[in-house]
Enzyme design. Structure first.
Site, short mmCIF file in Angstrom:
data_model
loop_
_atom_site.label_atom_id
_atom_site.label_comp_id
_atom_site.label_asym_id
_atom_site.label_seq_id
_atom_site.Cartn_x
_atom_site.Cartn_y
_atom_site.Cartn_z
N ARG A 91 46.20 44.89 26.28
CA ARG A 91 45.60 43.90 27.30
C ARG A 91 46.63 43.06 27.76
O ARG A 91 46.47 42.56 28.86
CB ARG A 91 44.41 42.99 26.41
CG ARG A 91 43.13 43.62 26.48
CD ARG A 91 42.21 42.78 25.51
NE ARG A 91 41.99 41.30 26.12
CZ ARG A 91 40.82 41.05 26.57
NH1 ARG A 91 39.87 42.20 27.07
NH2 ARG A 91 40.63 39.94 27.31
N ASP A 144 26.73 39.04 33.27
CA ASP A 144 25.87 39.02 31.97
C ASP A 144 24.48 38.40 32.06
O ASP A 144 23.40 38.59 31.06
CB ASP A 144 26.94 38.31 30.93
CG ASP A 144 28.36 38.69 31.16
OD1 ASP A 144 28.79 39.46 30.42
OD2 ASP A 144 28.98 38.36 32.16
N ARG A 147 21.92 40.55 33.11
CA ARG A 147 21.61 41.78 32.04
C ARG A 147 20.81 40.96 31.04
O ARG A 147 19.51 41.47 30.77
CB ARG A 147 22.69 41.79 31.53
CG ARG A 147 23.79 43.12 32.42
CD ARG A 147 25.10 43.25 31.62
NE ARG A 147 25.90 44.10 32.30
CZ ARG A 147 27.18 44.33 32.35
NH1 ARG A 147 27.90 43.70 31.64
NH2 ARG A 147 27.51 45.30 33.23
N HIS A 189 33.43 35.94 30.38
CA HIS A 189 32.79 37.40 30.58
C HIS A 189 33.48 38.29 29.71
O HIS A 189 34.79 38.72 29.82
CB HIS A 189 33.16 37.74 31.96
CG HIS A 189 32.70 39.04 32.44
ND1 HIS A 189 31.50 39.69 32.31
CD2 HIS A 189 33.62 40.03 32.93
CE1 HIS A 189 31.47 40.66 32.95
NE2 HIS A 189 32.62 41.25 33.05
P1 NAD Z 1 39.14 51.07 41.01
O1 NAD Z 1 40.33 51.42 40.06
O2 NAD Z 1 38.09 51.75 41.44
O3 NAD Z 1 39.48 50.03 42.19
C1 NAD Z 1 40.88 49.08 42.11
C2 NAD Z 1 41.26 49.24 43.62
O4 NAD Z 1 42.38 48.23 43.54
C3 NAD Z 1 41.90 50.55 43.92
O5 NAD Z 1 41.24 51.22 45.17
C4 NAD Z 1 43.27 50.15 44.05
O6 NAD Z 1 43.98 51.18 45.02
C5 NAD Z 1 43.44 48.74 44.50
N1 NAD Z 1 44.68 48.04 44.27
C6 NAD Z 1 45.60 48.11 43.03
N2 NAD Z 1 46.49 47.30 43.51
C7 NAD Z 1 46.22 46.62 44.72
C8 NAD Z 1 46.90 45.92 45.32
N3 NAD Z 1 48.17 45.35 45.21
N4 NAD Z 1 46.64 45.56 46.65
C9 NAD Z 1 45.34 46.18 47.29
N5 NAD Z 1 44.57 46.96 46.29
C10 NAD Z 1 45.11 47.20 45.17
O7 NAD Z 1 38.51 49.70 39.85
P2 NAD Z 1 37.14 49.21 39.88
O8 NAD Z 1 35.98 49.96 39.08
O9 NAD Z 1 36.66 48.88 41.20
O10 NAD Z 1 37.34 47.78 39.22
C11 NAD Z 1 38.19 46.88 39.99
C12 NAD Z 1 38.23 45.51 38.76
O11 NAD Z 1 36.83 45.03 38.86
C13 NAD Z 1 38.55 45.87 37.44
O12 NAD Z 1 39.53 44.83 37.12
C14 NAD Z 1 37.61 45.92 36.77
O13 NAD Z 1 37.47 45.60 35.30
C15 NAD Z 1 36.74 44.72 37.54
N6 NAD Z 1 35.19 44.48 37.09
C16 NAD Z 1 34.76 43.33 37.04
C17 NAD Z 1 33.20 43.07 36.68
C18 NAD Z 1 32.99 41.72 36.47
O14 NAD Z 1 31.93 41.42 36.00
N7 NAD Z 1 33.92 40.61 36.76
C19 NAD Z 1 32.60 44.29 36.69
C20 NAD Z 1 32.95 45.37 36.86
C21 NAD Z 1 34.41 45.68 36.81
#
Ligand code: NAD
Length: 312
Positions: free
Chosen positions: A85, A145, A148, A172
């Site tokens: 992590r 959350d 949910r 979260h």
């Molecule tokens: P994903 O891999 O589908 O999308 C991430 C995107 O970021 C990719 O398209 C990648 O090309 C882009 N990226 C990476 N580095 C970059 C940069 N320097 N500049 C611009 N773009 C860049 O992932 P996802 O499923 O969309 O998840 C995205 C984030 O959201 C993760 O960290 C995930 O854990 C988080 N998430 C948060 C919650 C919440 O409740 N906060 C819920 C679900 C997911």
């Protein structure tokens, strides 16, 4: 309002789609290092606009963020096998350095909304990197959350989730706190309300709801790799509250100067959101156990946030 989304992956695209279909954003810009993906997502969503509102969406570069009211960050690396992590935290902090410097350059007056995980930590990192006033740096925190929790309670009670008032507080993540003691429906404490409807919340039902709120993401990820519709809805709800200066109470991650001696920690409490971003934070009534759990969550987050700041 104009919303730019950095990261056009699953979460970024689901958010853009929700913003368009609900008519929250007039202009949406998708920015991603994977330009092909950003273009494809923008084009796909554009074709839904005749069924929604006459809103504009396009893929763009950082300079296209100019004039954005809100910039949402959903970009980030995924955890690779064998990676800790902390490794991921270091990687994402480095990615955020370049992203946030571009936000400061091209959209200095925007509100930054962070969704990338670990979201409370990445929100603190964003605050440090941007030096924006705390009211303009918000993490999606426990908005999902809380949704949910309300959904599961509403299913059990047979009423609309919008009529269930309950919150998930703190991180979260694993140390989050389900605030059962302050939950209510129709102004009646939730356990009493359930009894009046002959739908008692027994120990087993309480434990089942708790487990399903806490472990929802793991279950969804097991089935389809990632979660995105719920958070897309949540991010859109926050944008709507900002756009219409709603003073809505939402659980989002913001700066807390002092939680029982723990200084400057980002976590979620019920927060009033309007045009300025954060207007005020509300301290809900909690029982002794929930207060202890919240302090524990603040400790966990403070440690992780201080670790991340070393990578800046
Ligand atoms: P994903 O891999 O589908 O999308 C991430 C995107 O970021 C990719 O398209 C990648 O090309 C882009 N990226 C990476 N580095 C970059 C940069 N320097 N500049 C611009 N773009 C860049 O992932 P996802 O499923 O969309 O998840 C995205 C984030 O959201 C993760 O960290 C995930 O854990 C988080 N998430 C948060 C919650 C919440 O409740 N906060 C819920 C679900 C997911």
């Amino acid at each position: 309002m104009k919303v730019s989304i950095i990261g056009a992956g699953n979460v970024g695209a689901a958010t853009a789609y929700a913003l368009i279909m609900r008519g929250v954003a007039r202009k949406t810009v998708l920015i991603d290092i994977d330009k092909k993906r950003a273009k494809a997502e923008a084009l796909d969503i554009l074709h839904a606009t005749p069924f929604a509102y006459a809103n504009k969406i396009k893929a763009g570069e950082y300079e296209d963020m100019k004039g954005s009211d809100v910039v949402i960050i959903t970009a980030g690396a995924n955890q690779k096998p064998g990676e800790t992590r902390l490794d991921l935290l270091e990687k994402n902090t480095l990615i955020f350095k370049s992203i946030v410097s571009n936000i400061v350059k091209y959209a200095p007056n925007c509100i930054i909304l962070v969704a990338t995980n670990p979201v409370d930590v990445m929100t603190r990192v964003t605050a440090e990197l941007s030096d924006f006033p705390p009211e303009r740096v918000i993490g999606s925190g426990t908005i999902l959350d809380t949704a949910r929790f309300r959904t599961l309670l509403s299913y059990h009670l047979g009423i609309s989730a919008k009529s269930v008032h309950s919150y998930v507080l703190g991180e979260h993540g694993d140390s989050e706190v389900l605030a059962w003691s302050s939950s209510d429906a129709a102004g009646i404490p939730i356990f009493d309300y359930a009894k009046t409807q002959s739908k008692e919340i027994t120990k087993e039902i309480k434990s089942d709801i708790d487990d399903n709120v806490r472990n929802a993401a793991y279950k969804i990820i097991e089935g389809k790799g990632s979660t995105y519709y719920g958070i897309g809805g949540g991010l859109t709800r926050i944008c709507q509250a900002i756009s219409s200066n709603e003073y809505a109470i939402l659980t989002v991650s913001t700066l807390h100067k002092d939680i029982n001696g723990i200084k400057d920690v980002y976590l979620s409490l019920p927060t009033i959101i309007g045009k300025r971003g954060v207007h005020n934070v509300i301290q809900p009534n909690l029982n002794k156990q929930e207060i202890e759990e919240l302090i524990n969550s603040a400790k966990v987050l403070s440690e992780a946030q201080n670790q991340a700041l070393k990578f800046i």
